[in-house]
Design an enzyme around this catalytic site. Structure first.
Site, PDB file in Angstrom:
ATOM      1  N   ASP A  14       0.397  -1.442   0.199  1.00  0.00           N
ATOM      2  CA  ASP A  14      -0.238  -0.194  -0.017  1.00  0.00           C
ATOM      3  C   ASP A  14       1.196   0.876  -0.398  1.00  0.00           C
ATOM      4  O   ASP A  14       1.907   1.423   0.596  1.00  0.00           O
ATOM      5  CB  ASP A  14      -0.616  -0.224   1.409  1.00  0.00           C
ATOM      6  N   HIS A  31       2.821   3.337  -9.162  1.00  0.00           N
ATOM      7  CA  HIS A  31       2.314   2.223  -9.737  1.00  0.00           C
ATOM      8  C   HIS A  31       3.367   1.396 -10.398  1.00  0.00           C
ATOM      9  O   HIS A  31       4.137   0.649  -9.929  1.00  0.00           O
ATOM     10  CB  HIS A  31       0.938   1.370  -9.840  1.00  0.00           C
ATOM     11  N   SER A  60     -10.552  -7.617  -5.350  1.00  0.00           N
ATOM     12  CA  SER A  60     -11.772  -7.988  -6.385  1.00  0.00           C
ATOM     13  C   SER A  60     -12.611  -6.649  -6.275  1.00  0.00           C
ATOM     14  O   SER A  60     -13.213  -5.630  -6.669  1.00  0.00           O
ATOM     15  CB  SER A  60     -12.716  -8.207  -5.183  1.00  0.00           C
ATOM     16  N   GLU A  61     -12.300  -5.487  -4.791  1.00  0.00           N
ATOM     17  CA  GLU A  61     -12.876  -3.681  -4.414  1.00  0.00           C
ATOM     18  C   GLU A  61     -12.302  -2.775  -5.721  1.00  0.00           C
ATOM     19  O   GLU A  61     -12.491  -1.852  -5.993  1.00  0.00           O
ATOM     20  CB  GLU A  61     -12.470  -3.672  -3.447  1.00  0.00           C
ATOM     21  N   LEU A 125      12.053 -19.985  -4.781  1.00  0.00           N
ATOM     22  CA  LEU A 125      10.721 -19.384  -4.127  1.00  0.00           C
ATOM     23  C   LEU A 125       9.738 -19.380  -5.550  1.00  0.00           C
ATOM     24  O   LEU A 125       9.287 -19.652  -6.290  1.00  0.00           O
ATOM     25  CB  LEU A 125      11.468 -18.090  -4.342  1.00  0.00           C
ATOM     26  N   ARG A 188      -4.729  -2.448   8.934  1.00  0.00           N
ATOM     27  CA  ARG A 188      -5.797  -3.172   8.641  1.00  0.00           C
ATOM     28  C   ARG A 188      -5.561  -4.310   7.830  1.00  0.00           C
ATOM     29  O   ARG A 188      -4.813  -4.511   6.681  1.00  0.00           O
ATOM     30  CB  ARG A 188      -7.160  -2.673   7.994  1.00  0.00           C
TER      31      ARG A 188
HETATM   32  C1  FPP Z   1      -1.794  -0.097  -3.227  1.00  0.00           C
HETATM   33  O1  FPP Z   1      -1.428   1.236  -3.695  1.00  0.00           O
HETATM   34  C2  FPP Z   1      -1.233  -0.964  -4.430  1.00  0.00           C
HETATM   35  C3  FPP Z   1      -2.274  -0.728  -5.553  1.00  0.00           C
HETATM   36  C4  FPP Z   1      -3.497  -1.101  -5.858  1.00  0.00           C
HETATM   37  C5  FPP Z   1      -1.571  -2.003  -6.334  1.00  0.00           C
HETATM   38  C6  FPP Z   1       0.074  -2.331  -6.784  1.00  0.00           C
HETATM   39  C7  FPP Z   1       0.782  -3.089  -7.548  1.00  0.00           C
HETATM   40  C8  FPP Z   1       1.621  -2.268  -7.675  1.00  0.00           C
HETATM   41  C9  FPP Z   1       2.811  -2.797  -6.581  1.00  0.00           C
HETATM   42  C10 FPP Z   1       2.269  -2.720  -9.084  1.00  0.00           C
HETATM   43  C11 FPP Z   1       2.058  -4.247 -10.062  1.00  0.00           C
HETATM   44  C12 FPP Z   1       2.999  -5.400  -9.376  1.00  0.00           C
HETATM   45  C13 FPP Z   1       2.610  -6.653  -9.715  1.00  0.00           C
HETATM   46  C14 FPP Z   1       3.223  -7.967  -9.504  1.00  0.00           C
HETATM   47  C15 FPP Z   1       3.593  -6.625 -10.914  1.00  0.00           C
HETATM   48  P1  FPP Z   1      -3.055   3.097  -3.355  1.00  0.00           P
HETATM   49  O2  FPP Z   1      -2.826   3.271  -4.459  1.00  0.00           O
HETATM   50  O3  FPP Z   1      -3.974   1.842  -2.920  1.00  0.00           O
HETATM   51  O4  FPP Z   1      -1.902   3.874  -2.386  1.00  0.00           O
HETATM   52  P2  FPP Z   1      -2.423   4.976  -1.119  1.00  0.00           P
HETATM   53  O5  FPP Z   1      -2.831   4.814  -0.493  1.00  0.00           O
HETATM   54  O6  FPP Z   1      -1.141   5.973  -1.450  1.00  0.00           O
HETATM   55  O7  FPP Z   1      -4.081   5.875  -3.122  1.00  0.00           O
END
Ligand code: FPP
Length: 246
Positions: A14, A31, A60-61, A125, A188
């Protein structure tokens, strides 16, 4: 000194959006930077002899996010599945995708199957990427399957055990997570591995996912090594069973 390394680590990655905001960039840049953290942590986990790493890439959300962000995340997954294979091979990593894939495009689904097949022979792994995954979805599909078996007459409702439920869930062939990490400051579970994390040690850090480097992963492993896992027993029972086990 014997250091206890978790066999299975689960991570909620996150903080990508906030990282981007802090750097005056668009969310997508966060990202993209997050993918670099995935790479670093995968390699570090393999070095540390962690056996399974399960990472929450898309819940899913998450479909409810703005269309543009969802589209860009899909493009990023597609790119990562194509570009990362060589690196996974080099590191002897076996990739598995968990979650309901049916909602992804045919192209993306095909790339997922290809990436899994290409790395299936690797013995190091196991990297599980959770995509369109939710703990409640996982339990729902397990219940559906058991209900079907009850209807077929192969399972008696009164005889359903925890083991049978576990067997219907995602990655039932692998042990449950020992360590559950969440970056980005929230404390959480956000519907990740709800059943499987029943006894996982929880580790929360304020570090945003793109800033989660090798040292932060090592710190989480070090914190895990100091925890006493009791699985419902009292402390003395755990200590004496460890002594008996030598
Ligand atoms: C949460 O940060 C992150 C995500 C919903 C996407 C996670 C994806 C990656 C790390 C990249 C791709 C992964 C792979 C395995 C190829 P957020 O956007 O909720 O951050 P915020 O809470 O600061 O808004």
């Amino acid at each position: 000194m014997v250091v206890t390394v978790p066999q299975h680590v689960a991570i909620v990655m996150d903080g990508n959006g906030r990282w981007a905001q802090q750097h005056g960039k668009k969310r997508h840049a966060g990202h993209k930077e997050g993918v670099k953290s995935v790479r670093r942590v995968v390699e570090r986990a393999a070095q540390a002899k962690v056996k399974i790493l399960t990472m929450f890439a898309f819940s899913s959300e998450n479909w409810r996010r703005p269309r543009e962000e969802v589209g860009l995340l899909m493009d990023l997954f597609m790119l990562a599945l194509k570009q990362e294979i060589k690196r996974l091979q080099r590191n002897n990593v076996r990739l598995r995708i968990i979650g309901d894939r049916s909602r992804f495009s045919q192209d993306l689904q095909a790339s997922m199957v290809k990436a899994e097949l290409d790395t299936a022979g690797n013995s190091g792994l196991i990297l599980q990427v959770a995509a369109n995954y939710g703990g409640r979805w996982d339990m729902t599909q397990a219940v559906r399957s058991l209900a079907q078996q009850v209807r077929d007459g192969s399972v008696e409702p009164d005889a359903i055990t925890e083991e049978q439920i576990s067997a219907e869930l995602s990655f039932s062939d692998l042990p449950d997570p020992d360590l559950f990490i969440r970056t980005g400051g929230e404390q959480r579970l956000s519907n990740f591995l709800l059943w499987q994390s029943a006894y996982a040690e929880l580790y929360f850090t304020d570090v945003l996912w793109p800033d989660f480097h090798e040292a932060e992963f090592d710190a989480a492993l070090a914190a895990f090594a100091t925890r006493q896992r009791r699985f419902g027993l009292v402390g003395e029972q755990v200590t004496s069973s460890k002594e008996t086990a030598g």
